[in-house]
Design a protein around this motif. Structure first.
Motif, short mmCIF file in Angstrom:
data_model
loop_
_atom_site.label_atom_id
_atom_site.label_comp_id
_atom_site.label_asym_id
_atom_site.label_seq_id
_atom_site.Cartn_x
_atom_site.Cartn_y
_atom_site.Cartn_z
N HIS A 47 0.83 -1.20 0.00
CA HIS A 47 0.00 0.00 0.00
C HIS A 47 0.87 1.26 0.00
O HIS A 47 0.60 2.21 -0.72
CB HIS A 47 -0.91 -0.03 1.23
N SER A 50 2.57 1.64 -3.41
CA SER A 50 1.60 2.12 -4.39
C SER A 50 1.32 3.61 -4.22
O SER A 50 1.23 4.35 -5.20
CB SER A 50 0.30 1.33 -4.26
N ARG A 53 4.41 5.51 -5.45
CA ARG A 53 4.48 5.51 -6.91
C ARG A 53 3.44 6.45 -7.51
O ARG A 53 3.70 7.18 -8.45
CB ARG A 53 4.27 4.09 -7.43
N SER A 54 2.24 6.44 -6.92
CA SER A 54 1.18 7.32 -7.41
C SER A 54 1.55 8.78 -7.20
O SER A 54 1.31 9.61 -8.08
CB SER A 54 -0.13 7.00 -6.68
#
Length: 71
Positions: A47, A50, A53-54
């Motif tokens: 999580h 992610s 990266r987002s």
């Protein structure tokens, strides 16, 4: 709409942590508790990766090709 996304994230994380807490309390064998704890750590790591990266993708998409210099 941004407030709703924060509210949903808070509520879903709270429910997830509550379920993990009760699962760890109801498991009697130490090995089963370890497996659940490791799975939670893997989930949290995925999580976080992610989200990072987002965030990096969003920053690169919104940054100016000239940098912060405005002429």
């Amino acid at each position: 709409m941004l407030f709703m996304s924060y509210a949903y994230r808070f509520l879903s994380n709270f429910v997830f942590l509550a379920l993990v807490y009760f699962a760890l309390n109801f498991l009697e064998k130490y090995q089963h508790r370890v497996v659940v704890a490791i799975l939670v750590l893997v989930y949290a790591g995925m999580h976080a990766a992610s989200a990072l990266r987002s965030d990096l993708t969003w920053r690169s998409a919104t940054s100016s090709p000239l940098g912060s210099r405005v002429e």
